[in-house]
Design a protein around this motif. Structure first.
Motif, mmCIF file in Angstrom:
data_model
loop_
_atom_site.group_PDB
_atom_site.id
_atom_site.type_symbol
_atom_site.label_atom_id
_atom_site.label_comp_id
_atom_site.label_asym_id
_atom_site.label_seq_id
_atom_site.Cartn_x
_atom_site.Cartn_y
_atom_site.Cartn_z
ATOM 1 N N GLY A 1 -4.889 10.288 -8.106
ATOM 2 C CA GLY A 1 -5.025 9.401 -6.951
ATOM 3 C C GLY A 1 -6.416 8.812 -6.857
ATOM 4 N N PRO A 2 -7.347 9.537 -6.236
ATOM 5 C CA PRO A 2 -8.718 9.013 -6.109
ATOM 6 C C PRO A 2 -9.398 8.674 -7.436
ATOM 7 N N PRO A 3 -9.213 9.436 -8.515
ATOM 8 C CA PRO A 3 -9.965 9.104 -9.738
ATOM 9 C C PRO A 3 -9.536 7.808 -10.418
ATOM 10 N N LEU A 4 -8.253 7.424 -10.292
ATOM 11 C CA LEU A 4 -7.738 6.368 -11.155
ATOM 12 C C LEU A 4 -7.386 5.059 -10.454
ATOM 13 N N ASP B 1 0.803 -1.217 0.000
ATOM 14 C CA ASP B 1 0.000 0.000 0.000
ATOM 15 C C ASP B 1 0.839 1.272 0.000
ATOM 16 N N VAL B 2 2.123 1.171 0.307
ATOM 17 C CA VAL B 2 2.984 2.356 0.243
ATOM 18 C C VAL B 2 3.949 2.273 -0.937
ATOM 19 N N ASN B 3 3.709 1.317 -1.828
ATOM 20 C CA ASN B 3 4.465 1.241 -3.076
ATOM 21 C C ASN B 3 3.754 2.110 -4.108
ATOM 22 N N MET B 4 4.204 3.330 -4.272
ATOM 23 C CA MET B 4 3.506 4.308 -5.100
ATOM 24 C C MET B 4 4.051 4.410 -6.524
ATOM 25 N N LEU B 5 4.929 3.481 -6.909
ATOM 26 C CA LEU B 5 5.421 3.402 -8.286
ATOM 27 C C LEU B 5 6.003 4.737 -8.762
ATOM 28 N N HIS B 6 6.673 5.433 -7.883
ATOM 29 C CA HIS B 6 7.333 6.716 -8.175
ATOM 30 C C HIS B 6 6.346 7.848 -8.466
ATOM 31 N N VAL B 7 5.058 7.610 -8.234
ATOM 32 C CA VAL B 7 4.074 8.665 -8.482
ATOM 33 C C VAL B 7 4.021 9.633 -7.311
ATOM 34 N N PHE B 8 4.140 9.121 -6.087
ATOM 35 C CA PHE B 8 4.162 9.945 -4.885
ATOM 36 C C PHE B 8 5.358 9.535 -4.035
ATOM 37 N N VAL B 9 5.826 10.455 -3.196
ATOM 38 C CA VAL B 9 6.814 10.131 -2.171
ATOM 39 C C VAL B 9 6.137 10.325 -0.820
ATOM 40 N N LEU B 10 6.360 9.381 0.087
ATOM 41 C CA LEU B 10 5.619 9.349 1.340
ATOM 42 C C LEU B 10 6.536 9.396 2.544
ATOM 43 N N GLY B 11 6.000 9.884 3.657
ATOM 44 C CA GLY B 11 6.749 9.920 4.899
ATOM 45 C C GLY B 11 7.864 10.951 4.855
ATOM 46 N N GLU B 12 8.910 10.702 5.621
ATOM 47 C CA GLU B 12 10.046 11.631 5.683
ATOM 48 C C GLU B 12 11.301 11.042 5.048
ATOM 49 N N TRP B 13 11.520 9.740 5.208
ATOM 50 C CA TRP B 13 12.751 9.138 4.689
ATOM 51 C C TRP B 13 12.753 9.086 3.169
ATOM 52 N N GLN B 14 11.678 8.619 2.556
ATOM 53 C CA GLN B 14 11.641 8.427 1.102
ATOM 54 C C GLN B 14 11.848 9.721 0.324
ATOM 55 N N PRO B 15 11.122 10.811 0.641
ATOM 56 C CA PRO B 15 11.346 12.037 -0.143
ATOM 57 C C PRO B 15 12.769 12.576 -0.035
ATOM 58 N N ILE B 16 13.373 12.437 1.140
ATOM 59 C CA ILE B 16 14.754 12.916 1.305
ATOM 60 C C ILE B 16 15.708 12.053 0.470
ATOM 61 N N GLU B 17 15.491 10.733 0.465
ATOM 62 C CA GLU B 17 16.323 9.847 -0.341
ATOM 63 C C GLU B 17 16.174 10.158 -1.828
ATOM 64 N N TYR B 18 14.946 10.354 -2.282
ATOM 65 C CA TYR B 18 14.725 10.706 -3.678
ATOM 66 C C TYR B 18 15.411 12.021 -4.012
ATOM 67 N N GLY B 19 15.307 12.973 -3.089
ATOM 68 C CA GLY B 19 15.924 14.271 -3.325
ATOM 69 C C GLY B 19 17.431 14.201 -3.401
ATOM 70 N N LYS B 20 18.036 13.465 -2.489
ATOM 71 C CA LYS B 20 19.491 13.313 -2.487
ATOM 72 C C LYS B 20 19.988 12.648 -3.757
ATOM 73 N N LYS B 21 19.216 11.682 -4.261
ATOM 74 C CA LYS B 21 19.607 10.957 -5.469
ATOM 75 C C LYS B 21 19.171 11.672 -6.751
ATOM 76 N N LYS B 22 18.574 12.862 -6.564
ATOM 77 C CA LYS B 22 18.111 13.696 -7.701
ATOM 78 C C LYS B 22 17.100 12.945 -8.575
ATOM 79 N N LEU B 23 16.233 12.175 -7.918
ATOM 80 C CA LEU B 23 15.178 11.473 -8.633
ATOM 81 C C LEU B 23 13.964 12.391 -8.768
#
Length: 480
Positions: free
Chosen positions: A306-309, A268-290
């Protein structure tokens, strides 16, 4: 290597000493090709058997190298469906043989109602036990909280909070069937104009959502004492009344219960790179320039994708492909019965293309309802890598409640009591409000935060959480 004697040849009257292992040794066996887990201080090698696991190989693999005595209680692992025919043909097994103490048995009752059946599958997988000097809990998990939680569950059993009010679930099913009938009558009597069609769409979307909450009850084995009856009704409701797959739901949903809000374990938290969740994941994505998407705007595009699809596109595709790829013909037959019934009912009014559009509009509305309700309890909570907490603490960190009212209970299928549901997933939902004060007391005793909020605030917190995570990503992307 384990301590203790080797199981070499000996007199038939003597049993070889059982090997003993340290946690350090057990924790090495946490790979997909090498999986051990501990239940009631017994060590089991489930590597090969995990592929036969009715709940799916992933969910049992999430506890490889760990103690799963208490954790197996809520996650509903091996008794998702009792394959009795195969059981008679195979003399393999999962959990048999070991002598469980009374207080330890409680940990299996939630999703192993038939302990004798389960025991047949334990003994052949037994490879040893914990060394006497090793604690029962791995990685420093809080044993006192674990014992207090077991005592709480025993109290719930003594209060008969696992006893089902069958009239309650019968009325839920009746009101779903009533809505389905009303929807047909509106179109039959008033015609297929815009206003009758819109009213019918909202009625059918409501019936679909309520059927979704009801299949959830049967999927968690919380209605009947016998698993078999729960499974049969579950397949009927999720298949014939919703056009989905019971096995797809089981394999996905029990992973969520086993490790809620844990990356790489909770789907349920596997967002397929569509969203970043929590605090750890967005920082990791940011550091890796994703930057797959502009995540600093995810709280805005959430409304568009999100809700529509989620249900009309992602879930629908995933369900159909899963049934076909896994050759799950029984679930596919149930799903076909739903679509046959729907199109036979509405093609005479709308034609083939019109009925397809009608169905997808219903799914579109249902998806909004489903996403907002399911995310208000989880996405706003801690989402991180595996923290290896005790069971009670991990559930409280990943879930929150919404205040009780008749509307909130009906609107969310009693998932406004998400904390109690995660702690006692086989408890009938009409009893959640009775156990909630005791859960609050246990939280207060151990200084664990019990979060409960109004419905509107819970819904708004979804957007606030996405915005916060998006800002964390942007800051890390630009400055780290």
């Amino acid at each position: 290597m384990g301590k203790g004697g080797n199981q070499g040849e000996g007199g038939p009257e003597r049993e070889a000493p059982i090997p003993t292992f340290s946690w350090e040794e057990i924790q090495k066996h946490n790979l997909r090709t090498d999986q051990w887990l501990v239940i009631d201080r017994k060590v089991y090698n489930v590597t090969k058997w995990s592929k036969q696991h009715p709940g799916g190989h992933r969910v049992i693999g999430h506890y490889a190298g760990e103690d799963a005595t208490v954790q197996l209680e809520p996650s509903g692992l091996t008794c998702v469906r009792e394959k009795r025919t195969k059981a008679k043909k195979k003399e393999k097994g999962f959990l048999g043989g070991s002598e469980l103490g009374a207080e330890k048995k409680d940990a299996f009752h939630a999703f192993h109602p038939n302990l004798d059946f389960v025991r047949k599958y334990m003994k052949p997988l037994l490879v040893g036990e914990l060394a006497p000097e090793e604690p029962s809990q791995d990685r420093g998990k809080n044993s006192q909280i674990t014992e207090d939680f077991r005592a709480l569950k025993k109290t719930a059993e003594d209060l008969k909070l696992f006893k089902t009010n069958h009239l309650f679930f019968l009325l839920l099913l009746a009101h779903i069937i009533a809505m389905e009938s009303l929807a047909w009558f509106i179109i039959f009597y008033f015609g297929n104009g815009w206003i009758p069609t819109l009213i019918t769409t909202f009625v059918l979307a409501t019936s679909q959502v309520q059927a979704g909450w009801l299949q959830h009850d049967y999927g968690h084995l919380s209605v009947y004492k016998k698993s078999r009856w729960n499974h049969i009704v579950h397949k009927f409701i999720i298949g014939h009344m919703k056009g989905a797959s019971a096995n797809w739901w089981n394999h996905r949903h029990f992973q969520h219960h086993a490790k809620p809000n844990i990356f790489h374990k909770d789907p349920d938290v596997n967002m397929l790179h569509v969203f970043v969740l929590g605090e750890w994941q967005p920082i990791e994505y940011g550091k890796k320039k994703l930057k797959y998407l502009p995540y600093n705007h995810q709280h805005e595009y959430f409304f568009l994708i999100g809700p529509p699809l989620l249900i009309p596109m992602y879930f629908q595709y995933q369900i159909i492909m899963t049934m076909i790829v896994r050759k799950d013909w029984v679930d596919l037959a149930w799903a076909i019965s739903y679509y046959s019934r729907f199109f036979i009912t509405y093609i005479p009014f709308y034609g083939i293309l019109g009925a397809l559009l009608f169905l997808n509009f219903i799914r579109f509305l249902e998806s909004h309802w489903f996403v907002w309700v399911t995310q208000m309890n989880h996405i706003v909570m801690e989402i991180d890598r595996e923290p290896y907490r005790d069971w009670f603490s991990s559930q409280l960190a990943a879930t929150c409640n919404v205040e009780q009212s008749f509307f909130n209970d009906w609107f969310s299928g009693h998932l406004n009591f998400q904390i109690e549901h995660h702690l006692f997933p086989t408890m009938p939902r009409h009893n959640f409000h009775k156990i909630a004060p005791l859960v609050k007391s246990l939280c207060a005793k151990h200084g664990i935060k019990y979060q409960e909020k109004p419905l509107l605030r819970a819904l708004l917190d979804i957007i606030h959480s996405l915005k916060k995570s998006g800002q964390l990503w942007l800051d890390a992307y630009l400055h780290k």
